[in-house]
Design an enzyme around this catalytic site. Structure first.
Site, mmCIF file in Angstrom:
data_model
loop_
_atom_site.group_PDB
_atom_site.id
_atom_site.type_symbol
_atom_site.label_atom_id
_atom_site.label_comp_id
_atom_site.label_asym_id
_atom_site.label_seq_id
_atom_site.Cartn_x
_atom_site.Cartn_y
_atom_site.Cartn_z
ATOM 1 N N LYS A 171 1.066 3.902 -3.015
ATOM 2 C CA LYS A 171 0.586 5.276 -2.767
ATOM 3 C C LYS A 171 1.714 6.285 -3.030
ATOM 4 O O LYS A 171 1.459 7.385 -3.509
ATOM 5 C CB LYS A 171 0.012 5.406 -1.353
ATOM 6 C CG LYS A 171 -1.282 4.604 -1.146
ATOM 7 C CD LYS A 171 -2.408 5.070 -2.057
ATOM 8 C CE LYS A 171 -3.741 4.394 -1.737
ATOM 9 N NZ LYS A 171 -4.839 4.872 -2.590
ATOM 10 N N TYR A 211 0.849 -1.204 0.000
ATOM 11 C CA TYR A 211 0.000 0.000 0.000
ATOM 12 C C TYR A 211 0.885 1.255 0.000
ATOM 13 O O TYR A 211 0.732 2.143 -0.828
ATOM 14 C CB TYR A 211 -0.890 -0.032 1.246
ATOM 15 C CG TYR A 211 -1.887 1.105 1.349
ATOM 16 C CD1 TYR A 211 -3.053 1.094 0.593
ATOM 17 C CD2 TYR A 211 -1.686 2.166 2.228
ATOM 18 C CE1 TYR A 211 -3.988 2.113 0.702
ATOM 19 C CE2 TYR A 211 -2.609 3.191 2.351
ATOM 20 C CZ TYR A 211 -3.766 3.156 1.581
ATOM 21 O OH TYR A 211 -4.692 4.176 1.696
HETATM 22 N N1 LIG Z 1 -10.090 5.762 4.958
HETATM 23 C C1 LIG Z 1 -8.853 6.180 5.180
HETATM 24 O O1 LIG Z 1 -8.421 6.346 6.354
HETATM 25 C C2 LIG Z 1 -7.957 6.505 4.017
HETATM 26 C C3 LIG Z 1 -6.754 7.182 4.289
HETATM 27 C C4 LIG Z 1 -5.902 7.468 3.227
HETATM 28 C C5 LIG Z 1 -6.251 7.106 1.923
HETATM 29 N N2 LIG Z 1 -7.410 6.466 1.691
HETATM 30 C C6 LIG Z 1 -7.722 6.081 0.308
HETATM 31 O O2 LIG Z 1 -9.014 6.539 -0.028
HETATM 32 C C7 LIG Z 1 -9.532 5.714 -1.083
HETATM 33 C C8 LIG Z 1 -10.963 5.341 -0.784
HETATM 34 O O3 LIG Z 1 -10.985 4.549 0.393
HETATM 35 P P1 LIG Z 1 -12.162 4.627 1.474
HETATM 36 O O4 LIG Z 1 -11.511 4.855 2.780
HETATM 37 O O5 LIG Z 1 -13.220 5.525 1.025
HETATM 38 O O6 LIG Z 1 -12.614 3.086 1.460
HETATM 39 P P2 LIG Z 1 -14.035 2.385 1.303
HETATM 40 O O7 LIG Z 1 -13.774 0.940 1.567
HETATM 41 O O8 LIG Z 1 -15.078 3.056 2.138
HETATM 42 O O9 LIG Z 1 -14.395 2.573 -0.261
HETATM 43 C C9 LIG Z 1 -13.653 1.939 -1.239
HETATM 44 C C10 LIG Z 1 -14.570 1.465 -2.375
HETATM 45 O O10 LIG Z 1 -13.749 0.940 -3.429
HETATM 46 C C11 LIG Z 1 -14.424 -0.183 -3.985
HETATM 47 N N3 LIG Z 1 -13.445 -1.052 -4.690
HETATM 48 C C12 LIG Z 1 -12.582 -1.947 -4.155
HETATM 49 N N4 LIG Z 1 -11.892 -2.568 -5.140
HETATM 50 C C13 LIG Z 1 -12.318 -2.032 -6.314
HETATM 51 C C14 LIG Z 1 -11.966 -2.234 -7.664
HETATM 52 N N5 LIG Z 1 -11.036 -3.156 -8.034
HETATM 53 N N6 LIG Z 1 -12.595 -1.492 -8.613
HETATM 54 C C15 LIG Z 1 -13.543 -0.597 -8.276
HETATM 55 N N7 LIG Z 1 -13.930 -0.362 -7.001
HETATM 56 C C16 LIG Z 1 -13.316 -1.068 -6.026
HETATM 57 C C17 LIG Z 1 -15.082 -0.852 -2.809
HETATM 58 O O11 LIG Z 1 -16.180 -1.682 -3.233
HETATM 59 C C18 LIG Z 1 -15.527 0.359 -1.962
HETATM 60 O O12 LIG Z 1 -16.878 0.725 -2.265
HETATM 61 C C19 LIG Z 1 -8.559 4.542 -1.215
HETATM 62 O O13 LIG Z 1 -7.668 4.776 -2.310
HETATM 63 C C20 LIG Z 1 -7.779 4.576 0.093
HETATM 64 O O14 LIG Z 1 -6.481 4.037 -0.055
HETATM 65 C C21 LIG Z 1 -8.283 6.146 2.716
#
Ligand SMILES: NC(=O)c1ccc[n+]([C@@H]2O[C@H](COP(=O)([O-])OP(=O)(O)OC[C@H]3O[C@@H](n4cnc5c(N)ncnc54)[C@H](O)[C@@H]3O)[C@@H](O)[C@H]2O)c1
Length: 267
Positions: free
Chosen positions: A160, A156
Site C-alpha cells: 500500500k 499489505y
Molecule cells: N475495508 C477497509 O477497512 C479498507 C481499508 C483500507 C483500504 N482498503 C482497500 O480497499 C480495497 C477494497 O477492499 P474492500 O474493503 O472493499 O474489500 P471487499 O472484500 O469487500 O472487496 C474486495 C473485492 O475484491 C475481489 N478480489 C479479490 N482478489 C481479486 C483479484 N485477484 N482480482 C479481482 N478481484 C479480486 C473480491 O472478490 C472482492 O469482491 C482494497 O484494496 C483494500 O485494501 C479497505
C-alpha cells in the site's frame, strides 16, 4: 479544480467491484450518469452488482493477476461503450501474522495482487487514455500506505505504501497529459475485507489507528467527488491528517511513540 472527466458522460471500469468499496464506487459513478464495467475475480458477484445498477452497467470476471483478463475487460468495454475514461484499481488482499511467520509465497501473492495488479492495469489502459488525452485513474491504497501501524500485515503495508508512491509519481506524469489521478487511502471501512485475509500463526485482529469506521457507500461518494473535483488524496477519516502532520514534523519521534505503544499493547 476542474475535472479531467465528467462522470455524467463517462465510461468507468472498477476492479474488485463485486463487494465493498469497489461496489459502492461503481454505484456512485452510475448514480452520477456514468456507464460502468463492474469487474471482480468472482464473476457472479460482478454480475449481481451490474444487475443492481441496471442498464448502465455490465459485469465481467477479471482477476487482476492475469494480464489477459484485464485486456479482455478493455476490449469488452470498447466494444460495448466505445471508450474508457475512468479506471479504478481497487483490489487488495492481506496476510496477517507476525513478520517472521509470513512465508515468501504469501508476500509474492500480495505483491502480485496489490501492486502488480495496478501495474498490469496501467500497461493495458494507459495507451488508450494517453491517446485520448483525457481520463482519470483511481488507485485504492489505504491509511496503511501512509502510516506504519500495520507491522502485523507487513506485505499489505508495504504494497500500500508502494501504491501511494506509484500514484504520486504517476500524477506528475499524467496530469500534464490530461489524465487525473486519485489515491484513495481509507481508514476502516465496513466491507467483506476479512474474506481477503490469510492468517499466519495466532489469529489476531489487525492493528489500526483509533479512527471511526466508514460505510462503503460514503467512501464511494468520496471517490466520485474526487473525480468530479480533481482531488489526488482521499482520506475517509479526516482525523488521519493530524497523524500525517505529526509524522511529517518528526518521523523519529512518531515511529518511536508508536513502537512504545505497540510494546505496551503486547504486554
Ligand atoms: N475495508 C477497509 O477497512 C479498507 C481499508 C483500507 C483500504 N482498503 C482497500 O480497499 C480495497 C477494497 O477492499 P474492500 O474493503 O472493499 O474489500 P471487499 O472484500 O469487500 O472487496 C474486495 C473485492 O475484491 C475481489 N478480489 C479479490 N482478489 C481479486 C483479484 N485477484 N482480482 C479481482 N478481484 C479480486 C473480491 O472478490 C472482492 O469482491 C482494497 O484494496 C483494500 O485494501 C479497505
Amino acid at each position: 479544480m476542474s475535472a479531467f472527466v465528467d462522470l455524467g458522460d463517462a465510461v468507468a471500469i472498477v476492479t474488485g467491484a463485486g463487494s465493498g468499496i469497489g461496489r459502492a464506487s461503481a454505484v456512485s459513478f452510475a448514480k452520477r450518469g456514468a456507464r460502468v464495467v463492474v469487474t471482480d475475480i468472482d464473476g457472479v458477484r460482478a454480475s449481481a452488482v451490474a444487475t443492481e445498477i441496471g442498464a448502465a452497467a455490465i459485469g465481467a470476471r477479471c482477476d487482476v493477476t492475469n494480464l489477459a483478463d484485464i485486456e479482455a475487460v478493455r476490449d469488452l468495454t470498447l466494444e460495448r461503450f466505445g471508450r474508457v475514461d475512468v479506471v479504478m484499481n481497487n483490489v487488495g488482499v492481506l496476510a496477517v501474522g507476525a513478520v517472521e511467520d509470513i512465508p515468501l509465497d504469501a508476500w509474492q501473492r500480495i505483491v502480485d495482487v496489490n501492486l502488480l495488479g495496478i501495474v498490469r492495469s496501467n500497461i493495458v489502459f494507459l495507451p488508450h487514455l494517453l491517446a485520448q488525452g483525457r481520463g482519470h485513474i483511481v488507485n485504492t491504497a489505504s491509511m496503511a500506505g501512509l502510516l506504519p501501524y500495520g507491522f502485523d500485515r507487513l506485505p499489505y503495508t508495504t504494497t500500500k505504501h508502494a501504491v501511494v508512491g506509484l500514484s504520486e509519481s504517476l500524477a506528475l506524469y499524467l496530469r500534464p497529459r490530461g489524465i487525473g489521478v486519485t489515491c484513495l487511502c481509507p481508514g476502516g471501512v465496513a466491507t467483506n475485507i476479512v474474506e481477503q485475509i490469510t492468517f499466519f500463526g495466532e489469529p489476531r485482529r489487525p492493528r489500526s489507528p483509533d479512527l471511526p469506521v466508514s460505510d462503503a457507500e460514503e467512501v464511494g461518494e468520496l471517490v466520485a467527488d474526487a473525480i468530479a473535483n480533481d482531488r489526488f488524496l482521499v482520506l475517509t477519516a479526516p482525523d488521519a491528517a493530524r497523524e500525517l502532520l505529526e509524522r511529517a514534523r518528526d518521523i523519529d519521534a512518531y515511529v518511536f511513540r508508536l513502537a512504545e505503544e505497540a510494546a505496551n499493547d503486547s504486554n
